[in-house]
Scaffold this motif. Structure first.
Motif, PDB file in Angstrom:
ATOM      1  N   PRO A 248       0.798  -1.231   0.000  1.00  0.00           N
ATOM      2  CA  PRO A 248       0.000   0.000   0.000  1.00  0.00           C
ATOM      3  C   PRO A 248       0.826   1.273   0.000  1.00  0.00           C
ATOM      4  CG  PRO A 248      -0.061  -1.051   2.152  1.00  0.00           C
ATOM      5  CD  PRO A 248       0.630  -2.011   1.231  1.00  0.00           C
ATOM      6  N   ALA A 249       2.096   1.196   0.425  1.00  0.00           N
ATOM      7  CA  ALA A 249       2.957   2.376   0.374  1.00  0.00           C
ATOM      8  C   ALA A 249       3.382   2.674  -1.062  1.00  0.00           C
ATOM      9  CB  ALA A 249       4.188   2.169   1.249  1.00  0.00           C
ATOM     10  N   GLU A 250       3.318   1.671  -1.930  1.00  0.00           N
ATOM     11  CA  GLU A 250       3.685   1.854  -3.326  1.00  0.00           C
ATOM     12  C   GLU A 250       2.476   2.074  -4.232  1.00  0.00           C
ATOM     13  OE1 GLU A 250       5.898  -1.652  -4.251  1.00  0.00           O
ATOM     14  OE2 GLU A 250       7.715  -0.975  -3.177  1.00  0.00           O
ATOM     15  N   ASP A 251       1.341   1.450  -3.894  1.00  0.00           N
ATOM     16  CA  ASP A 251       0.174   1.584  -4.771  1.00  0.00           C
ATOM     17  C   ASP A 251      -0.751   2.732  -4.365  1.00  0.00           C
ATOM     18  OD1 ASP A 251      -1.596   0.680  -2.697  1.00  0.00           O
ATOM     19  OD2 ASP A 251      -1.377  -1.403  -3.333  1.00  0.00           O
ATOM     20  N   GLY A 252      -0.408   3.453  -3.286  1.00  0.00           N
ATOM     21  CA  GLY A 252      -1.134   4.658  -2.918  1.00  0.00           C
ATOM     22  C   GLY A 252      -2.261   4.483  -1.923  1.00  0.00           C
ATOM     23  N   ARG A 253      -2.568   3.250  -1.532  1.00  0.00           N
ATOM     24  CA  ARG A 253      -3.698   3.066  -0.634  1.00  0.00           C
ATOM     25  C   ARG A 253      -3.450   3.624   0.763  1.00  0.00           C
ATOM     26  NH1 ARG A 253      -4.992  -3.170  -1.218  1.00  0.00           N
ATOM     27  NH2 ARG A 253      -2.715  -3.200  -1.437  1.00  0.00           N
ATOM     28  N   ASP A 254      -2.193   3.706   1.188  1.00  0.00           N
ATOM     29  CA  ASP A 254      -1.912   4.239   2.525  1.00  0.00           C
ATOM     30  C   ASP A 254      -2.299   5.710   2.652  1.00  0.00           C
ATOM     31  OD1 ASP A 254       0.114   5.205   0.875  1.00  0.00           O
ATOM     32  OD2 ASP A 254       1.696   4.939   2.370  1.00  0.00           O
TER      33      ASP A 254
END
Length: 289
Positions: A248-254
């Protein structure tokens, strides 16, 4: 494997749901929520690390462990979240730290977004659901196609007999084939507590086979993001570096969370709390206390 917990039960939505507890009932509560096709006793080792200072509670989700199956084989996320709310109400819990794995993480997260004041700390182990890419691919399919797929799976599951094994050893071997990272001792522990022997002498896992066929009529991605944004407590999004799940830190969900950090574990897959148990417990101790 560890000290046996106490059994407990609540009744909600006409289902009798099982949970287990460790520690002093007067201590601060810590709730551990298992993933799909799993059960409460998969948390034994982690629970034992916190039972000296927490009231540790691990529920069996509906259709899992010793909890009731639904009569129609349809498992909706909204009902699972309602069960989580009923656990808090039934046990008189005003506020708790919560850890959830996979399906259980998804449930715990939606519950925390619905009732933010109830959750003081939240660890979600690969429980955000599909990555943005996969979610977009699913949404791009016509709803009629998705409905037909779901209905077809429901019919096949209703007609099929639950898979059985001739011994605990055979069922344990199946468990290890599904997750080769498990140690033999842990695989056997999970199998012993996650299966029962029928009158025919055959061993069957306790989960309802229908739990793997979630309805296509779930909330939208925007609504999921709104629930994530409503969570007020600190959140750790835990991921195994060798897992199939998207970071999620790479795909933007965070970025949909108010206060979230991503913790990556080397040499770990989807069951990272088993693969790197000591490291996971250390992270929990730093975060939860």
């Amino acid at each position: 494997m560890n000290q046996a917990p106490r059994d407990g039960w609540i009744t909600t939505q006409r289902l009798r749901l099982h949970h287990v507890e460790w520690g002093d009932p007067a201590a601060p509560p810590l709730i551990l929520v298992h993933g799909g096709r799993d059960h409460a006793r998969s948390w034994d080792a982690i629970a034992s690390a916190f039972a000296d200072r927490f009231r540790v509670i691990a529920p069996d989700l509906r259709g899992h462990g010793d909890s009731d199956w639904v009569s129609d084989g349809s498992y909706e996320m909204a009902d699972l979240v309602a069960d989580m709310a009923a656990l808090f109400d039934g046990l008189g819990i005003a506020r708790a730290s919560v850890v959830g794995h996979s399906l259980g993480g998804n449930v715990a997260l939606r519950h925390a977004g619905t009732y933010p004041d109830r959750v003081s700390r939240l660890i979600v182990i690969e429980g955000l659901g599909p990555s943005p890419k996969v979610a977009a691919e699913i949404a791009a399919r016509p709803i009629a196609d998705r409905m037909r797929d779901w209905i077809g799976k429901q019919h096949r599951m209703s007609a099929a007999e639950q898979r059985s094994y001739d011994s605990i050893d055979a069922a344990t071997a199946r468990m290890m084939a599904a997750n080769p990272r498990l140690s033999p001792d842990l695989a056997r522990h999970l199998t012993v507590h996650g299966s029962r022997t029928g009158d025919d002498g055959r061993v069957r896992f306790k989960f309802d086979p229908a739990v793997g066929n979630m309805s296509p009529a779930d909330i939208s991605q925007a609504e999921k993001h709104a629930l994530w944004a409503a969570v007020t407590c600190p959140v750790i999004l835990a991921y195994g570096k060798d897992s199939w799940a998207s970071n999620p830190a790479e795909d933007g969900r965070d970025r949909h969370f108010r206060d979230a950090s991503t913790a990556l574990f080397d040499d770990a897959g989807h069951w990272l709390h088993h693969d790197r148990r000591d490291a996971f417990i250390a992270m929990m101790q730093d975060f939860i206390g």
